[in-house]
Design a protein around this motif. Structure first.
Motif, PDB file in Angstrom:
ATOM      1  N   THR A  47       8.289   3.621   4.265  1.00  0.00           N
ATOM      2  CA  THR A  47       9.329   3.223   3.039  1.00  0.00           C
ATOM      3  C   THR A  47       9.345   3.985   1.915  1.00  0.00           C
ATOM      4  OG1 THR A  47       7.374   2.008   1.887  1.00  0.00           O
ATOM      5  CG2 THR A  47       8.696   0.652   3.356  1.00  0.00           C
ATOM      6  N   CYS A  48       8.630   5.202   1.654  1.00  0.00           N
ATOM      7  CA  CYS A  48       8.995   5.931   0.748  1.00  0.00           C
ATOM      8  C   CYS A  48       9.951   6.847   0.918  1.00  0.00           C
ATOM      9  CB  CYS A  48       7.540   6.861   0.440  1.00  0.00           C
ATOM     10  SG  CYS A  48       7.065   8.152   1.576  1.00  0.00           S
ATOM     11  N   ARG A  49      10.184   7.356   2.101  1.00  0.00           N
ATOM     12  CA  ARG A  49      11.248   8.119   2.468  1.00  0.00           C
ATOM     13  C   ARG A  49      12.581   7.332   3.097  1.00  0.00           C
ATOM     14  NH1 ARG A  49       9.187  13.600   2.950  1.00  0.00           N
ATOM     15  NH2 ARG A  49      11.649  13.918   2.904  1.00  0.00           N
ATOM     16  N   ARG A  78       0.774  -1.068  -0.110  1.00  0.00           N
ATOM     17  CA  ARG A  78      -0.056   0.101   0.181  1.00  0.00           C
ATOM     18  C   ARG A  78       1.005   1.388  -0.136  1.00  0.00           C
ATOM     19  NH1 ARG A  78      -2.721  -0.628   5.013  1.00  0.00           N
ATOM     20  NH2 ARG A  78      -4.647  -1.617   3.975  1.00  0.00           N
ATOM     21  N   TYR A  79       0.513   2.355  -0.802  1.00  0.00           N
ATOM     22  CA  TYR A  79       1.281   3.458  -0.865  1.00  0.00           C
ATOM     23  C   TYR A  79       0.252   4.533  -1.299  1.00  0.00           C
ATOM     24  CZ  TYR A  79       2.418   3.569  -5.574  1.00  0.00           C
ATOM     25  OH  TYR A  79       2.323   3.430  -7.111  1.00  0.00           O
ATOM     26  N   ALA A  80       0.342   5.876  -1.569  1.00  0.00           N
ATOM     27  CA  ALA A  80      -0.244   6.839  -2.032  1.00  0.00           C
ATOM     28  C   ALA A  80       0.521   7.993  -2.427  1.00  0.00           C
ATOM     29  CB  ALA A  80      -1.506   7.313  -1.246  1.00  0.00           C
ATOM     30  N   CYS A  81       1.221   8.798  -1.508  1.00  0.00           N
ATOM     31  CA  CYS A  81       1.730   9.781  -2.017  1.00  0.00           C
ATOM     32  C   CYS A  81       3.235   9.806  -2.355  1.00  0.00           C
ATOM     33  CB  CYS A  81       1.551  10.926  -0.731  1.00  0.00           C
ATOM     34  SG  CYS A  81       2.959  10.427   0.392  1.00  0.00           S
ATOM     35  N   ARG A  82       3.988   8.967  -2.035  1.00  0.00           N
ATOM     36  CA  ARG A  82       5.469   8.749  -2.235  1.00  0.00           C
ATOM     37  C   ARG A  82       6.274   9.848  -1.456  1.00  0.00           C
ATOM     38  NH1 ARG A  82       6.196   5.309  -7.346  1.00  0.00           N
ATOM     39  NH2 ARG A  82       8.069   4.570  -6.228  1.00  0.00           N
ATOM     40  N   VAL A  83       5.567  10.787  -0.852  1.00  0.00           N
ATOM     41  CA  VAL A  83       6.445  12.056  -0.307  1.00  0.00           C
ATOM     42  C   VAL A  83       6.364  12.222   0.918  1.00  0.00           C
ATOM     43  CG1 VAL A  83       6.582  13.217  -2.488  1.00  0.00           C
ATOM     44  CG2 VAL A  83       4.510  13.629  -1.117  1.00  0.00           C
ATOM     45  N   GLY A  84       5.902  11.227   1.885  1.00  0.00           N
ATOM     46  CA  GLY A  84       5.970  11.277   3.262  1.00  0.00           C
ATOM     47  C   GLY A  84       4.793  12.076   3.989  1.00  0.00           C
ATOM     48  N   MET A  85       3.542  12.085   3.171  1.00  0.00           N
ATOM     49  CA  MET A  85       2.586  12.933   3.611  1.00  0.00           C
ATOM     50  C   MET A  85       1.481  11.843   3.976  1.00  0.00           C
ATOM     51  SD  MET A  85       3.292  16.294   2.989  1.00  0.00           S
ATOM     52  CE  MET A  85       1.796  16.914   2.916  1.00  0.00           C
ATOM     53  N   CYS A  86       1.120  10.723   3.355  1.00  0.00           N
ATOM     54  CA  CYS A  86      -0.264  10.398   3.545  1.00  0.00           C
ATOM     55  C   CYS A  86      -0.017   9.137   4.667  1.00  0.00           C
ATOM     56  CB  CYS A  86      -0.547   9.496   2.164  1.00  0.00           C
ATOM     57  SG  CYS A  86       0.508   8.217   1.827  1.00  0.00           S
ATOM     58  N   GLY A  87       1.107   8.524   4.989  1.00  0.00           N
ATOM     59  CA  GLY A  87       1.209   7.660   6.084  1.00  0.00           C
ATOM     60  C   GLY A  87       0.973   6.207   5.581  1.00  0.00           C
ATOM     61  N   SER A  88       0.545   5.929   4.333  1.00  0.00           N
ATOM     62  CA  SER A  88       0.117   4.741   4.207  1.00  0.00           C
ATOM     63  C   SER A  88       1.284   3.454   3.645  1.00  0.00           C
ATOM     64  CB  SER A  88      -0.619   4.790   2.942  1.00  0.00           C
ATOM     65  OG  SER A  88      -0.110   5.165   1.613  1.00  0.00           O
ATOM     66  N   CYS A  89       2.520   3.943   3.645  1.00  0.00           N
ATOM     67  CA  CYS A  89       3.498   2.988   3.162  1.00  0.00           C
ATOM     68  C   CYS A  89       4.525   2.415   4.126  1.00  0.00           C
ATOM     69  CB  CYS A  89       4.406   3.935   2.170  1.00  0.00           C
ATOM     70  SG  CYS A  89       5.358   5.034   3.190  1.00  0.00           S
ATOM     71  N   ALA A  90       4.078   2.421   5.347  1.00  0.00           N
ATOM     72  CA  ALA A  90       4.745   1.856   6.443  1.00  0.00           C
ATOM     73  C   ALA A  90       5.046   0.368   6.552  1.00  0.00           C
ATOM     74  CB  ALA A  90       4.334   2.352   7.818  1.00  0.00           C
TER      75      ALA A  90
HETATM   76  S1  FES Z   1       3.569   6.764   0.391  1.00  0.00           S
HETATM   77 FE1  FES Z   1       2.659   8.539   1.465  1.00  0.00          FE
HETATM   78  S2  FES Z   1       4.047   8.569   3.402  1.00  0.00           S
HETATM   79 FE2  FES Z   1       4.901   7.014   2.025  1.00  0.00          FE
END
Ligand code: FES
Ligand code: SF4
Ligand code: SF4
Length: 234
Positions: free
Chosen positions: A67-69, A45-57
């Motif tokens: 994981t995106c950052r 799961r991921y959405a923003c790829r820039v550390g905003m959405c919180g979905s990629c942990a």
């Molecule tokens: S994809 Fe949104 S915080 Fe990592």
């Protein structure tokens, strides 16, 4: 170009994949490469790829991280990476966890703003330099990623514990001068599953990618609930 050997947790077992190593590659890039080029059935799961959405942990080499950052160079042990779902949450499939209990606990901790102003009122003025504003701002940037929750051993031992993110949210609102639900919120976090259950391990604070200290907020809640109890308000 060198190759990363990546072990990915899938249910009860691990599967291994070889992924080309690239410059400035993030852990999310690695997972995306596997899903796009090696196994399209991999769930993550991921959405923003820039550390905003919180979905990629996810859990990366044993520790929860966004994981995106997170750059591969920061965490790879030689050319090895091990990736799994977040701890302390039910797994839906592969790297995807069910976040319902996590967010239900925010609701149980009264983690939503309850204003007292009406539409016609002037907007509230909260001095930027005030102590309450400073305390509220300290935890406001939470992105709900669940990293702290996965890092917390008390959550692992006591699934009813509200956990660091919900308590950080309660503390943030407790310090919001505009909020009108202070008594209710203090009662919500004062029980056995609330702030008193925290053992001050600091794992949440060490791991939070937004540099928030849920531990400090929970200590504040402990003081506030004790003071309310002494005043006979709990
Ligand atoms: S994809 Fe949104 S915080 Fe990592
Ligand atoms: S400080 Fe408290 S909330 Fe944070 S990880 Fe430790 S026990 Fe959990
Ligand atoms: S407090 Fe930090 S680690 Fe916990 S959910 Fe919020 S941003 Fe993530």
């Amino acid at each position: 170009m060198s190759t990363l050997r990546v072990r990915v947790r899938r249910g009860d077992a691990f599967e291994e994949f070889d992924v080309p190593r690239r410059e400035s590659q993030t852990v999310l890039d690695v997972v995306t490469h596997i899903q796009r080029h090696l196994d399209p059935t991999l769930a993550y799961r991921y959405a923003c790829r820039v550390g905003m959405c919180g979905s990629c942990a996810m859990t990366v080499n044993g520790a929860p991280r966004w994981t995106c950052r997170t750059h591969v160079d920061q965490v790879a042990q030689g050319d090895r990476l091990e990736i799994g779902p977040l701890r302390n949450l039910p797994v839906i499939r592969d790297l995807v966890t069910d976040m319902r209990e996590f967010f239900d606990k925010w609701a149980r901790a009264q983690g939503r703003f309850r204003g007292r102003s009406r539409r016609a009122d002037d907007f509230a003025r909260v001095a930027p330099a005030s102590a309450a504003r400073r305390l509220a701002d300290a935890g406001i940037e939470c992105i709900g990623c669940g990293v702290c929750y996965a890092a917390c051993d008390v959550v692992a031992q006591n699934p009813a514990y509200l956990g660091p993110a919900a308590l950080n949210r309660a503390w943030t609102l407790l310090n919001d001068a505009r909020d009108a639900a202070q008594g209710e919120r203090l009662r919500a976090v004062a029980g056995d599953a609330g702030c008193q259950a925290c053992h001050t391990h600091l794992s949440c604070t060490e791991r939070c990618p937004k540099a928030i200290s849920p531990t400090a907020g929970i200590a504040g809640l402990k003081r506030a609930t004790l003071a309310a109890a002494l005043r006979g308000e709990l």
